[in-house]
Write an enzyme that holds these catalytic residues in place. Structure first.
Site, PDB file in Angstrom:
ATOM      1  N   PHE A 260       0.851  -1.189   0.000  1.00 25.23           N
ATOM      2  CA  PHE A 260       0.000   0.000   0.000  1.00 25.23           C
ATOM      3  C   PHE A 260       0.888   1.241   0.000  1.00 25.23           C
ATOM      4  CE2 PHE A 260      -2.176   3.440   2.308  1.00 25.23           C
ATOM      5  CZ  PHE A 260      -3.264   3.606   1.460  1.00 25.23           C
ATOM      6  N   GLY A 261       0.733   2.083  -1.014  1.00 27.36           N
ATOM      7  CA  GLY A 261       1.489   3.333  -1.107  1.00 27.36           C
ATOM      8  C   GLY A 261       0.574   4.516  -0.852  1.00 27.36           C
ATOM      9  N   TYR A 262       1.059   5.469  -0.060  1.00 27.51           N
ATOM     10  CA  TYR A 262       0.220   6.633   0.288  1.00 27.51           C
ATOM     11  C   TYR A 262       0.935   7.954   0.041  1.00 27.51           C
ATOM     12  CZ  TYR A 262       3.169   6.248   4.382  1.00 27.51           C
ATOM     13  OH  TYR A 262       4.277   6.172   5.203  1.00 27.51           O
ATOM     14  N   GLY A 263       2.215   7.894  -0.332  1.00 29.34           N
ATOM     15  CA  GLY A 263       2.996   9.104  -0.582  1.00 29.34           C
ATOM     16  C   GLY A 263       3.600   9.035  -1.977  1.00 29.34           C
ATOM     17  N   SER A 264       4.912   9.185  -2.047  1.00 28.10           N
ATOM     18  CA  SER A 264       5.545   9.175  -3.373  1.00 28.10           C
ATOM     19  C   SER A 264       5.372   7.833  -4.075  1.00 28.10           C
ATOM     20  CB  SER A 264       7.032   9.536  -3.257  1.00 28.10           C
ATOM     21  OG  SER A 264       7.731   8.539  -2.543  1.00 28.10           O
TER      22      SER A 264
ATOM     23  N   GLU B  38      13.147   3.525   0.823  1.00 25.39           N
ATOM     24  CA  GLU B  38      12.418   3.995   2.012  1.00 25.39           C
ATOM     25  C   GLU B  38      13.267   3.928   3.287  1.00 25.39           C
ATOM     26  OE1 GLU B  38       9.345   5.294   1.628  1.00 25.39           O
ATOM     27  OE2 GLU B  38       9.462   4.875  -0.511  1.00 25.39           O
TER      28      GLU B  38
HETATM   29  C1  SIN Z   1       4.664   5.818   0.575  1.00 21.99           C
HETATM   30  O1  SIN Z   1       4.642   6.512  -0.453  1.00 21.99           O
HETATM   31  O2  SIN Z   1       3.819   4.906   0.732  1.00 21.99           O
HETATM   32  C2  SIN Z   1       5.691   6.013   1.628  1.00 21.99           C
HETATM   33  C3  SIN Z   1       6.214   7.385   1.753  1.00 21.99           C
HETATM   34  C4  SIN Z   1       6.970   7.892   0.570  1.00 21.99           C
HETATM   35  O3  SIN Z   1       7.841   7.171   0.048  1.00 21.99           O
HETATM   36  O4  SIN Z   1       6.731   9.016   0.137  1.00 21.99           O
END
Ligand code: SIN
Length: 195
Positions: free
Chosen positions: A24-28, A99
């Site tokens: 699950f990704g929530y940012g980049s 990460e």
């Molecule tokens: C994510 O995107 O899920 C983690 C935070 C990031 O790498 O920006």
């Protein structure tokens, strides 16, 4: 906790016995997809909010001038929308490298648009990691973001690309959009532009 989480993530070996895992990704991870995946679809996780409370020493800032990037903060009743990727387990070596600045792999349940669910992995930077910056007002966060840049680009681009991606997903994230508005004010812009 060390600011480099690669070894910790490797030793956790979360879902290491499975050939494929949902990430699950929530940012980049939503908009900068530089890793191979088998399938992707929008998803959300319950009880968590996306917040620009994590410091970035290696992507959108430096050790001397850390940028601000997102992490997940526990908040009962909240829903965080993002993108899920079905990846081969071997992909985590690459993701752990990307990460490594404070994020640990944690197990999470995610819900897809059709209501079905899956258990998988997300990268979470908790308050006890050395790069953590913590809460600030959205205006302060916007000011901070405008001052930072790092090896992966400007902190502003990280915020802007995330805001664009969330809009494309139909996500209403008040925290992100408030920071975006402040940044546009600070930069003297009124119209949305691509980063
Ligand atoms: C994510 O995107 O899920 C983690 C935070 C990031 O790498 O920006």
């Amino acid at each position: 906790m060390s600011v480099n989480t690669i070894e910790e993530n490797r030793s956790r070996n979360l879902f290491g016995d499975q050939d494929e895992v949902w990430l699950f990704g929530y940012g980049s991870l939503i908009y900068l997809v530089d890793f191979p995946y088998l399938e992707s679809k929008p998803a959300s996780i319950d009880g968590w909010s996306r917040r620009f409370w994590q410091g970035s020493h290696d992507h959108r800032g430096t050790v001397e001038n850390p940028g601000r990037v997102v992490t997940l903060i526990e908040e009962p009743g909240a829903v965080c929308g993002g993108m899920a990727f079905r990846v081969e387990a071997s992909v985590f070596a690459q993701l752990d490298e990307r990460e490594k600045n404070g994020y640990l792999r944690v197990a999470t349940e995610m819900t897809f648009a059709d209501g079905s669910t899956a258990t998988g992995v997300t990268y979470l930077a908790s308050a006890d990691n050395e790069a953590y910056l913590g809460e600030a007002s959205e205006y302060e966060i916007a000011q901070h973001i405008c001052r930072c840049t790092g090896p992966s680009g400007s902190n502003w681009d990280y915020l802007l690309e995330l805001a664009i991606a969330l809009r494309e997903l139909g996500e209403q994230d008040d925290h992100i959009f408030a920071i975006e508005t402040h940044i546009r004010e600070i930069q003297g812009q009124t119209k949305p532009t691509s980063p």
